[in-house]
Write an enzyme that holds these catalytic residues in place. Sequence first.
Site, PDB file in Angstrom:
ATOM      1  N   THR A  14      39.250  -3.767   8.308  1.00  0.00           N
ATOM      2  CA  THR A  14      39.901  -2.546   7.800  1.00  0.00           C
ATOM      3  C   THR A  14      38.977  -1.777   6.853  1.00  0.00           C
ATOM      4  O   THR A  14      39.032  -0.541   6.798  1.00  0.00           O
ATOM      5  CB  THR A  14      41.246  -2.846   7.097  1.00  0.00           C
ATOM      6  OG1 THR A  14      41.019  -3.658   5.954  1.00  0.00           O
ATOM      7  CG2 THR A  14      42.227  -3.526   8.040  1.00  0.00           C
ATOM      8  N   MET A  93      31.750 -13.398   5.964  1.00  0.00           N
ATOM      9  CA  MET A  93      32.079 -14.672   5.314  1.00  0.00           C
ATOM     10  C   MET A  93      30.875 -15.602   5.132  1.00  0.00           C
ATOM     11  O   MET A  93      31.020 -16.825   5.173  1.00  0.00           O
ATOM     12  CB  MET A  93      33.173 -15.386   6.117  1.00  0.00           C
ATOM     13  CG  MET A  93      34.453 -14.580   6.244  1.00  0.00           C
ATOM     14  SD  MET A  93      35.108 -14.055   4.649  1.00  0.00           S
ATOM     15  CE  MET A  93      35.761 -15.623   4.083  1.00  0.00           C
ATOM     16  N   LEU A  96      24.360 -14.474   1.703  1.00  0.00           N
ATOM     17  CA  LEU A  96      22.991 -14.073   2.043  1.00  0.00           C
ATOM     18  C   LEU A  96      22.021 -14.737   1.080  1.00  0.00           C
ATOM     19  O   LEU A  96      22.308 -14.870  -0.111  1.00  0.00           O
ATOM     20  CB  LEU A  96      22.840 -12.558   1.958  1.00  0.00           C
ATOM     21  CG  LEU A  96      23.753 -11.732   2.856  1.00  0.00           C
ATOM     22  CD1 LEU A  96      23.484 -10.246   2.656  1.00  0.00           C
ATOM     23  CD2 LEU A  96      23.578 -12.117   4.321  1.00  0.00           C
ATOM     24  N   ASN A 110      28.691  -5.217  -1.497  1.00  0.00           N
ATOM     25  CA  ASN A 110      29.797  -6.071  -1.061  1.00  0.00           C
ATOM     26  C   ASN A 110      31.079  -5.585  -1.727  1.00  0.00           C
ATOM     27  O   ASN A 110      31.037  -4.994  -2.807  1.00  0.00           O
ATOM     28  CB  ASN A 110      29.527  -7.525  -1.458  1.00  0.00           C
ATOM     29  CG  ASN A 110      30.628  -8.460  -0.992  1.00  0.00           C
ATOM     30  OD1 ASN A 110      31.105  -8.356   0.134  1.00  0.00           O
ATOM     31  ND2 ASN A 110      31.059  -9.367  -1.851  1.00  0.00           N
ATOM     32  N   HIS A 112      34.827  -7.011  -3.100  1.00  0.00           N
ATOM     33  CA  HIS A 112      35.518  -8.254  -3.451  1.00  0.00           C
ATOM     34  C   HIS A 112      36.928  -7.910  -3.940  1.00  0.00           C
ATOM     35  O   HIS A 112      37.101  -6.997  -4.752  1.00  0.00           O
ATOM     36  CB  HIS A 112      34.737  -8.973  -4.555  1.00  0.00           C
ATOM     37  CG  HIS A 112      35.294 -10.322  -4.869  1.00  0.00           C
ATOM     38  ND1 HIS A 112      35.060 -11.426  -4.078  1.00  0.00           N
ATOM     39  CD2 HIS A 112      36.098 -10.744  -5.877  1.00  0.00           C
ATOM     40  CE1 HIS A 112      35.696 -12.461  -4.584  1.00  0.00           C
ATOM     41  NE2 HIS A 112      36.327 -12.076  -5.675  1.00  0.00           N
TER      42      HIS A 112
HETATM   43  C1  GRF Z   1      38.755  -7.749   2.002  1.00  0.00           C
HETATM   44  O1  GRF Z   1      39.828  -8.126   1.200  1.00  0.00           O
HETATM   45  C2  GRF Z   1      37.469  -7.800   1.217  1.00  0.00           C
HETATM   46  O2  GRF Z   1      37.637  -7.501  -0.127  1.00  0.00           O
HETATM   47  C3  GRF Z   1      37.056  -9.233   1.370  1.00  0.00           C
HETATM   48  O3  GRF Z   1      37.412  -9.580   2.686  1.00  0.00           O
HETATM   49  C4  GRF Z   1      38.490  -8.755   3.121  1.00  0.00           C
HETATM   50  C5  GRF Z   1      38.045  -8.088   4.382  1.00  0.00           C
HETATM   51  O4  GRF Z   1      39.066  -7.363   4.989  1.00  0.00           O
HETATM   52  N1  GRF Z   1      35.646  -9.396   1.089  1.00  0.00           N
HETATM   53  P1  GRF Z   1      38.755  -6.402   6.202  1.00  0.00           P
HETATM   54  O5  GRF Z   1      38.049  -7.267   7.267  1.00  0.00           O
HETATM   55  O6  GRF Z   1      37.872  -5.309   5.717  1.00  0.00           O
HETATM   56  O7  GRF Z   1      40.085  -5.918   6.696  1.00  0.00           O
END
Ligand code: GRF
Length: 207
Positions: A14, A93, A96, A110, A112
């Site tokens: 998303t 996930m 790096l 990134n 978070h």
């Molecule tokens: C998000 O909550 C982001 O903050 C975290 O992983 C999730 C990824 O969601 N690192 P999406 O794949 O962008 O929907």
Amino acid sequence: MLCRVGVLVSGRGTNLQSIIDKSISGEIDAEVVVVISDNPKAQALNRARKVGIKALYLDPATEKPILVGGAEDKYLQVLKENQVDLVCLAGFMRVLKEKFISEYKWRIMNIHPALLPSFKGLHAQRQALNSGERFSGATVHFVTEDVDGGPIILQAVVPIYQDDTEESLSQRILKEEHRIYPECINLLAKGKIQIKDNKVIIGEING
Ligand code: GRF
């Protein structure tokens, strides 16, 4: 000049979608030129392909949540071939390592789902709920070898309500993620980000 963005993903995508949407609409000075996933089933790959963006699965070749060795080289090669200026991790996930980070120094961001430096690592929303804190949020930061510890670019705060579940809090945070991640990309694209003493300074850059 449009900033050429490469996005690394593992799942739903998303955040990728919000970056794509705002680049296509011209709200940000960026173009997503390639999307790479370590998971062949990532929904994010379909989101990119749907709008004609090159989207590849590259085998990470390890069970550990890291990107190293030949796989790391392959990811770097694809990013270089596509002349990527900025690498955005969006739900990627894997951690790096030094080689990758030094190749794209201050050119990896990134997102978070917490107000760093609180609640680093996995299940940040659950950590926030369990802490009893009244506010959490989202953070966009530069990636360094200090996992979830690089210089912060933007943060957004959301309240935590007493009846929140992990899902309801995650949704509230996600809405802010979708707003601030493209904004950070745009700031970098417009040359408005400097790093001084390991801190991000936002504004017009003189000289
Ligand atoms: C998000 O909550 C982001 O903050 C975290 O992983 C999730 C990824 O969601 N690192 P999406 O794949 O962008 O929907």
